[in-house]
Design a protein around this motif. Sequence first.
Motif, mmCIF file in Angstrom:
data_model
loop_
_atom_site.group_PDB
_atom_site.id
_atom_site.type_symbol
_atom_site.label_atom_id
_atom_site.label_comp_id
_atom_site.label_asym_id
_atom_site.label_seq_id
_atom_site.Cartn_x
_atom_site.Cartn_y
_atom_site.Cartn_z
ATOM 1 N N ALA A 1 0.832 -1.207 0.000
ATOM 2 C CA ALA A 1 0.000 0.000 0.000
ATOM 3 C C ALA A 1 0.867 1.258 0.000
ATOM 4 O O ALA A 1 0.587 2.237 -0.704
ATOM 5 N N SER A 2 1.946 1.234 0.780
ATOM 6 C CA SER A 2 2.857 2.378 0.841
ATOM 7 C C SER A 2 3.586 2.575 -0.487
ATOM 8 O O SER A 2 3.743 3.697 -0.965
ATOM 9 N N LEU A 3 4.013 1.464 -1.093
ATOM 10 C CA LEU A 3 4.687 1.545 -2.400
ATOM 11 C C LEU A 3 3.762 2.139 -3.454
ATOM 12 O O LEU A 3 4.175 2.986 -4.264
ATOM 13 N N LYS A 4 2.507 1.721 -3.455
ATOM 14 C CA LYS A 4 1.552 2.229 -4.442
ATOM 15 C C LYS A 4 1.244 3.711 -4.205
ATOM 16 O O LYS A 4 1.045 4.470 -5.149
ATOM 17 N N LYS A 5 1.226 4.085 -2.942
ATOM 18 C CA LYS A 5 0.932 5.479 -2.616
ATOM 19 C C LYS A 5 2.087 6.412 -2.958
ATOM 20 O O LYS A 5 1.897 7.485 -3.527
ATOM 21 N N ARG A 6 3.311 5.998 -2.653
ATOM 22 C CA ARG A 6 4.468 6.892 -2.775
ATOM 23 C C ARG A 6 5.367 6.613 -3.977
ATOM 24 O O ARG A 6 6.096 7.502 -4.420
ATOM 25 N N PHE A 7 5.348 5.386 -4.492
ATOM 26 C CA PHE A 7 6.299 5.017 -5.547
ATOM 27 C C PHE A 7 5.619 4.270 -6.692
ATOM 28 O O PHE A 7 6.174 3.324 -7.239
ATOM 29 N N ASN A 8 4.426 4.698 -7.044
ATOM 30 C CA ASN A 8 3.691 4.015 -8.103
ATOM 31 C C ASN A 8 4.461 4.077 -9.425
ATOM 32 O O ASN A 8 4.819 5.153 -9.898
ATOM 33 N N GLY A 9 4.760 2.921 -10.006
ATOM 34 C CA GLY A 9 5.495 2.870 -11.273
ATOM 35 C C GLY A 9 7.000 2.982 -11.131
ATOM 36 O O GLY A 9 7.718 3.050 -12.125
ATOM 37 N N ALA A 10 7.505 2.988 -9.893
ATOM 38 C CA ALA A 10 8.954 3.115 -9.667
ATOM 39 C C ALA A 10 9.655 1.774 -9.819
ATOM 40 O O ALA A 10 9.036 0.712 -9.697
ATOM 41 N N SER A 11 10.964 1.841 -10.095
ATOM 42 C CA SER A 11 11.777 0.619 -10.120
ATOM 43 C C SER A 11 11.960 0.110 -8.700
ATOM 44 O O SER A 11 12.195 0.891 -7.774
ATOM 45 N N LYS B 1 21.565 -13.159 14.762
ATOM 46 C CA LYS B 1 21.183 -13.946 13.583
ATOM 47 C C LYS B 1 19.780 -13.579 13.115
ATOM 48 O O LYS B 1 19.501 -13.468 11.919
ATOM 49 N N LYS B 2 18.895 -13.385 14.081
ATOM 50 C CA LYS B 2 17.513 -13.025 13.753
ATOM 51 C C LYS B 2 17.466 -11.693 13.007
ATOM 52 O O LYS B 2 16.726 -11.538 12.026
ATOM 53 N N LEU B 3 18.269 -10.744 13.463
ATOM 54 C CA LEU B 3 18.315 -9.431 12.807
ATOM 55 C C LEU B 3 18.902 -9.515 11.405
ATOM 56 O O LEU B 3 18.544 -8.739 10.511
ATOM 57 N N ASN B 4 19.811 -10.454 11.215
ATOM 58 C CA ASN B 4 20.452 -10.589 9.899
ATOM 59 C C ASN B 4 19.578 -11.281 8.862
ATOM 60 O O ASN B 4 19.861 -11.216 7.670
ATOM 61 N N ARG B 5 18.537 -11.952 9.327
ATOM 62 C CA ARG B 5 17.628 -12.615 8.393
ATOM 63 C C ARG B 5 16.514 -11.652 8.014
ATOM 64 O O ARG B 5 15.565 -11.438 8.775
ATOM 65 N N SER B 6 16.645 -11.022 6.865
ATOM 66 C CA SER B 6 15.644 -10.013 6.469
ATOM 67 C C SER B 6 15.492 -9.960 4.956
ATOM 68 O O SER B 6 16.339 -10.405 4.205
ATOM 69 N N VAL B 7 14.357 -9.405 4.562
ATOM 70 C CA VAL B 7 14.126 -9.059 3.159
ATOM 71 C C VAL B 7 13.922 -7.559 3.104
ATOM 72 O O VAL B 7 13.205 -6.994 3.925
ATOM 73 N N GLU B 8 14.573 -6.939 2.138
ATOM 74 C CA GLU B 8 14.433 -5.487 1.984
ATOM 75 C C GLU B 8 13.941 -5.160 0.578
ATOM 76 O O GLU B 8 14.443 -5.712 -0.406
ATOM 77 N N ILE B 9 12.962 -4.281 0.515
ATOM 78 C CA ILE B 9 12.428 -3.828 -0.769
ATOM 79 C C ILE B 9 12.846 -2.369 -0.953
ATOM 80 O O ILE B 9 12.516 -1.521 -0.118
ATOM 81 N N VAL B 10 13.596 -2.115 -2.005
ATOM 82 C CA VAL B 10 14.105 -0.762 -2.264
ATOM 83 C C VAL B 10 13.306 -0.161 -3.409
ATOM 84 O O VAL B 10 13.172 -0.767 -4.481
ATOM 85 N N ALA B 11 12.795 1.045 -3.195
ATOM 86 C CA ALA B 11 12.025 1.747 -4.226
ATOM 87 C C ALA B 11 12.767 3.021 -4.606
ATOM 88 O O ALA B 11 13.129 3.811 -3.728
ATOM 89 N N LEU B 12 12.962 3.242 -5.888
ATOM 90 C CA LEU B 12 13.620 4.463 -6.359
ATOM 91 C C LEU B 12 12.650 5.629 -6.301
ATOM 92 O O LEU B 12 11.495 5.507 -6.718
ATOM 93 N N ALA B 13 13.123 6.760 -5.797
ATOM 94 C CA ALA B 13 12.295 7.951 -5.772
ATOM 95 C C ALA B 13 12.151 8.495 -7.189
ATOM 96 O O ALA B 13 13.053 8.349 -8.022
ATOM 97 N N ALA B 14 11.008 9.119 -7.493
ATOM 98 C CA ALA B 14 10.795 9.699 -8.811
ATOM 99 C C ALA B 14 11.729 10.872 -9.020
ATOM 100 O O ALA B 14 12.014 11.636 -8.103
ATOM 101 N N LYS B 15 12.255 10.996 -10.283
ATOM 102 C CA LYS B 15 13.193 12.096 -10.576
ATOM 103 C C LYS B 15 12.435 13.310 -11.063
ATOM 104 O O LYS B 15 11.400 13.229 -11.632
#
Length: 202
Positions: free
Chosen positions: A117-127, A188-202
Amino acid sequence: MAELDVQPKKKNPIVWIILVLIALALLFFLMRGCNESKTTGLADTTTRDTLAKTVVDWNQVDFNTPDTTYEEVTDTGIVIRSTSKYTIYGIGENILFAKDQSEIQRAADVQLQQIAASLKKRFNGASLAVYGNTDATGTAEHNKKLGASRAEVVKDWLIQNGFSADLITVQSKGESDPVATNATEKGKKLNRSVEIVALAAK
């Protein structure tokens, strides 16, 4: 002796007119060809520049950027970090996956829905890029593959929830970029993660 009255032959003006027209036509076609090659060159340059801008070096993402908050993301299990160029949504793999597995747990859907929901709101169509991180349990090769597998599963989830596959890249850091020590279970628990990176619009 009779005088010869020799007069110069009159030149036909039509021949000259035809020659001038041919010369003008040649000049016109030569000039047109030059302009087309210049225009094509500009178009090629513009295309190359556009393509160059769309190529993203995902290795340049700094995962130690400052934390931030978005009002639509209320789950404390989601960590958000942001710069002027990109935003990173982090969620523990222990939330998403069972130990050494790459199938998303049902309970994780709530967190993923908030991120979507946050990605669609702030980074719609972003890489976007999905990074998989693991702890140091097992071999580095195994962890690299596990990180990639988990990132791929999250990518698939995003696609099923309305995101374009063409805009999502999968990356795996495996155990190579720990945020905490692998000597403790907490680390170890902290090191196990998934991160989604969204590029800001230029």
